[in-house]
Design a protein around this motif. Structure first.
Motif, PDB file in Angstrom:
ATOM      1  N   MET A 107       0.843  -1.188   0.000  1.00 47.66           N
ATOM      2  CA  MET A 107       0.000   0.000   0.000  1.00 47.66           C
ATOM      3  C   MET A 107       0.886   1.248   0.000  1.00 47.66           C
ATOM      4  SD  MET A 107      -2.997   0.777   2.650  1.00 47.66           S
ATOM      5  CE  MET A 107      -3.235   2.405   3.211  1.00 47.66           C
ATOM      6  N   THR A 108       0.576   2.167  -0.863  1.00 46.86           N
ATOM      7  CA  THR A 108       1.380   3.382  -0.944  1.00 46.86           C
ATOM      8  C   THR A 108       0.832   4.466  -0.016  1.00 46.86           C
ATOM      9  OG1 THR A 108       0.104   4.255  -2.802  1.00 46.86           O
ATOM     10  CG2 THR A 108       2.045   2.933  -3.333  1.00 46.86           C
ATOM     11  N   GLN A 109       1.725   5.378   0.321  1.00 42.30           N
ATOM     12  CA  GLN A 109       1.387   6.519   1.164  1.00 42.30           C
ATOM     13  C   GLN A 109       1.713   7.798   0.406  1.00 42.30           C
ATOM     14  OE1 GLN A 109       2.732   6.221   5.308  1.00 42.30           O
ATOM     15  NE2 GLN A 109       3.469   4.191   4.775  1.00 42.30           N
ATOM     16  N   GLN A 110       1.061   8.872   0.794  1.00 50.19           N
ATOM     17  CA  GLN A 110       1.294  10.174   0.185  1.00 50.19           C
ATOM     18  C   GLN A 110       2.466  10.877   0.862  1.00 50.19           C
ATOM     19  OE1 GLN A 110      -0.424  11.776  -2.384  1.00 50.19           O
ATOM     20  NE2 GLN A 110      -1.345   9.772  -2.717  1.00 50.19           N
ATOM     21  N   TYR A 111       3.349  11.436   0.052  1.00 50.60           N
ATOM     22  CA  TYR A 111       4.499  12.198   0.531  1.00 50.60           C
ATOM     23  C   TYR A 111       4.575  13.511  -0.237  1.00 50.60           C
ATOM     24  CZ  TYR A 111       6.263   7.951   2.781  1.00 50.60           C
ATOM     25  OH  TYR A 111       6.417   6.851   3.576  1.00 50.60           O
ATOM     26  N   ARG A 112       5.336  14.439   0.320  1.00 52.08           N
ATOM     27  CA  ARG A 112       5.642  15.688  -0.375  1.00 52.08           C
ATOM     28  C   ARG A 112       7.118  15.998  -0.189  1.00 52.08           C
ATOM     29  NH1 ARG A 112       1.581  18.889  -2.463  1.00 52.08           N
ATOM     30  NH2 ARG A 112      -0.482  18.262  -1.807  1.00 52.08           N
ATOM     31  N   ALA A 113       7.721  16.488  -1.254  1.00 54.18           N
ATOM     32  CA  ALA A 113       9.099  16.966  -1.204  1.00 54.18           C
ATOM     33  C   ALA A 113       9.037  18.476  -1.392  1.00 54.18           C
ATOM     34  CB  ALA A 113       9.927  16.324  -2.316  1.00 54.18           C
ATOM     35  N   TYR A 114       9.506  19.219  -0.401  1.00 50.55           N
ATOM     36  CA  TYR A 114       9.484  20.676  -0.438  1.00 50.55           C
ATOM     37  C   TYR A 114      10.886  21.200  -0.723  1.00 50.55           C
ATOM     38  CZ  TYR A 114       4.900  20.423   1.792  1.00 50.55           C
ATOM     39  OH  TYR A 114       3.582  20.163   2.077  1.00 50.55           O
ATOM     40  N   LEU A 115      11.020  21.996  -1.766  1.00 50.04           N
ATOM     41  CA  LEU A 115      12.293  22.646  -2.071  1.00 50.04           C
ATOM     42  C   LEU A 115      12.409  23.865  -1.170  1.00 50.04           C
ATOM     43  CD1 LEU A 115      14.826  22.779  -3.814  1.00 50.04           C
ATOM     44  CD2 LEU A 115      13.517  24.134  -5.455  1.00 50.04           C
ATOM     45  N   VAL A 116      13.493  23.925  -0.396  1.00 50.96           N
ATOM     46  CA  VAL A 116      13.686  24.982   0.590  1.00 50.96           C
ATOM     47  C   VAL A 116      14.624  26.045   0.015  1.00 50.96           C
ATOM     48  CG1 VAL A 116      14.454  25.501   2.935  1.00 50.96           C
ATOM     49  CG2 VAL A 116      13.409  23.277   2.428  1.00 50.96           C
ATOM     50  N   GLY A 117      14.170  27.286   0.017  1.00 48.89           N
ATOM     51  CA  GLY A 117      14.996  28.394  -0.450  1.00 48.89           C
ATOM     52  C   GLY A 117      16.067  28.758   0.562  1.00 48.89           C
ATOM     53  N   GLU A 118      16.998  29.595   0.144  1.00 53.46           N
ATOM     54  CA  GLU A 118      18.094  30.001   1.027  1.00 53.46           C
ATOM     55  C   GLU A 118      17.602  30.713   2.277  1.00 53.46           C
ATOM     56  OE1 GLU A 118      21.321  31.941  -0.919  1.00 53.46           O
ATOM     57  OE2 GLU A 118      21.278  30.535  -2.593  1.00 53.46           O
ATOM     58  N   ASN A 119      16.438  31.335   2.205  1.00 53.68           N
ATOM     59  CA  ASN A 119      15.876  32.037   3.356  1.00 53.68           C
ATOM     60  C   ASN A 119      15.065  31.106   4.262  1.00 53.68           C
ATOM     61  OD1 ASN A 119      13.721  31.602   1.692  1.00 53.68           O
ATOM     62  ND2 ASN A 119      13.064  33.737   1.589  1.00 53.68           N
ATOM     63  N   GLY A 120      15.026  29.790   3.939  1.00 55.75           N
ATOM     64  CA  GLY A 120      14.306  28.824   4.745  1.00 55.75           C
ATOM     65  C   GLY A 120      12.844  28.665   4.409  1.00 55.75           C
ATOM     66  N   VAL A 121      12.360  29.422   3.437  1.00 51.08           N
ATOM     67  CA  VAL A 121      10.958  29.365   3.026  1.00 51.08           C
ATOM     68  C   VAL A 121      10.808  28.346   1.898  1.00 51.08           C
ATOM     69  CG1 VAL A 121       9.061  30.701   2.023  1.00 51.08           C
ATOM     70  CG2 VAL A 121      10.565  31.747   3.714  1.00 51.08           C
ATOM     71  N   PHE A 122       9.731  27.550   1.947  1.00 43.72           N
ATOM     72  CA  PHE A 122       9.477  26.584   0.885  1.00 43.72           C
ATOM     73  C   PHE A 122       9.243  27.313  -0.435  1.00 43.72           C
ATOM     74  CE2 PHE A 122       7.461  23.475   4.115  1.00 43.72           C
ATOM     75  CZ  PHE A 122       8.714  23.023   4.482  1.00 43.72           C
ATOM     76  N   ARG A 123       9.976  26.912  -1.476  1.00 39.67           N
ATOM     77  CA  ARG A 123       9.838  27.527  -2.799  1.00 39.67           C
ATOM     78  C   ARG A 123       8.850  26.778  -3.672  1.00 39.67           C
ATOM     79  NH1 ARG A 123      15.881  27.687  -4.603  1.00 39.67           N
ATOM     80  NH2 ARG A 123      14.840  27.133  -6.524  1.00 39.67           N
ATOM     81  N   SER A 124       8.797  25.466  -3.523  1.00 38.68           N
ATOM     82  CA  SER A 124       7.872  24.649  -4.315  1.00 38.68           C
ATOM     83  C   SER A 124       7.684  23.312  -3.621  1.00 38.68           C
ATOM     84  CB  SER A 124       8.400  24.447  -5.731  1.00 38.68           C
ATOM     85  OG  SER A 124       9.618  23.732  -5.712  1.00 38.68           O
ATOM     86  N   ALA A 125       6.693  22.553  -4.085  1.00 40.99           N
ATOM     87  CA  ALA A 125       6.418  21.241  -3.501  1.00 40.99           C
ATOM     88  C   ALA A 125       6.062  20.267  -4.617  1.00 40.99           C
ATOM     89  CB  ALA A 125       5.268  21.333  -2.517  1.00 40.99           C
ATOM     90  N   GLU A 126       6.416  19.030  -4.391  1.00 42.85           N
ATOM     91  CA  GLU A 126       6.091  17.968  -5.331  1.00 42.85           C
ATOM     92  C   GLU A 126       5.450  16.831  -4.533  1.00 42.85           C
ATOM     93  OE1 GLU A 126       5.718  16.364  -8.978  1.00 42.85           O
ATOM     94  OE2 GLU A 126       6.818  18.241  -8.683  1.00 42.85           O
ATOM     95  N   ALA A 127       4.226  16.472  -4.892  1.00 41.73           N
ATOM     96  CA  ALA A 127       3.538  15.360  -4.241  1.00 41.73           C
ATOM     97  C   ALA A 127       3.869  14.072  -4.986  1.00 41.73           C
ATOM     98  CB  ALA A 127       2.035  15.603  -4.239  1.00 41.73           C
ATOM     99  N   PHE A 128       4.027  12.983  -4.217  1.00 42.17           N
ATOM    100  CA  PHE A 128       4.281  11.683  -4.829  1.00 42.17           C
ATOM    101  C   PHE A 128       3.868  10.598  -3.858  1.00 42.17           C
ATOM    102  CE2 PHE A 128       8.082  12.942  -2.556  1.00 42.17           C
ATOM    103  CZ  PHE A 128       8.536  11.781  -1.944  1.00 42.17           C
ATOM    104  N   GLU A 129       3.809   9.362  -4.344  1.00 39.98           N
ATOM    105  CA  GLU A 129       3.463   8.219  -3.518  1.00 39.98           C
ATOM    106  C   GLU A 129       4.655   7.283  -3.423  1.00 39.98           C
ATOM    107  OE1 GLU A 129      -0.008   6.319  -5.099  1.00 39.98           O
ATOM    108  OE2 GLU A 129      -1.308   7.958  -4.465  1.00 39.98           O
ATOM    109  N   ALA A 130       4.766   6.627  -2.259  1.00 44.71           N
ATOM    110  CA  ALA A 130       5.829   5.645  -2.045  1.00 44.71           C
ATOM    111  C   ALA A 130       5.323   4.589  -1.077  1.00 44.71           C
ATOM    112  CB  ALA A 130       7.079   6.325  -1.493  1.00 44.71           C
ATOM    113  N   VAL A 131       5.954   3.420  -1.105  1.00 43.40           N
ATOM    114  CA  VAL A 131       5.518   2.325  -0.239  1.00 43.40           C
ATOM    115  C   VAL A 131       6.134   2.386   1.158  1.00 43.40           C
ATOM    116  CG1 VAL A 131       5.003   0.764  -2.145  1.00 43.40           C
ATOM    117  CG2 VAL A 131       7.289   0.784  -1.151  1.00 43.40           C
ATOM    118  N   SER A 132       7.202   3.183   1.318  1.00 46.79           N
ATOM    119  CA  SER A 132       7.858   3.292   2.629  1.00 46.79           C
ATOM    120  C   SER A 132       8.616   4.613   2.710  1.00 46.79           C
ATOM    121  CB  SER A 132       8.840   2.137   2.836  1.00 46.79           C
ATOM    122  OG  SER A 132       9.931   2.257   1.951  1.00 46.79           O
TER     123      SER A 132
END
Length: 67
Positions: free
Chosen positions: A1-26
């Motif tokens: 069973m897969t789970q939902q994840y997000r990868a957030y790209l962090v800018g130099e100022n520590g603020v999230f610049r973008s996000a990518e949603a994806f699924e993975a099993v672990s």
């Protein structure tokens, strides 16, 4: 069973610049998937409200070469 994840790209100022949603099993497979996003900088990996890891571009490159 897969789970939902997000990868957030962090800018130099520590603020999230973008996000990518994806699924993975672990969490481990989610980290392998998220490593591809580090080519743009530091990435935080989350599963819902749970922070899995912070991937630095240099660390991700080392992990990829070990596999």
């Amino acid at each position: 069973m897969t789970q939902q994840y997000r990868a957030y790209l962090v800018g130099e100022n520590g603020v999230f610049r973008s996000a990518e949603a994806f699924e993975a099993v672990s969490d481990e497979s989610a980290l392998r998937i998220a490593q591809q996003f580090t080519r743009h900088g530091k990435v935080e990996v989350w599963q819902l409200g749970r922070k899995i890891a912070v991937l630095e571009p240099e660390e991700a490159a080392r992990l990829l070469t070990r596999q």
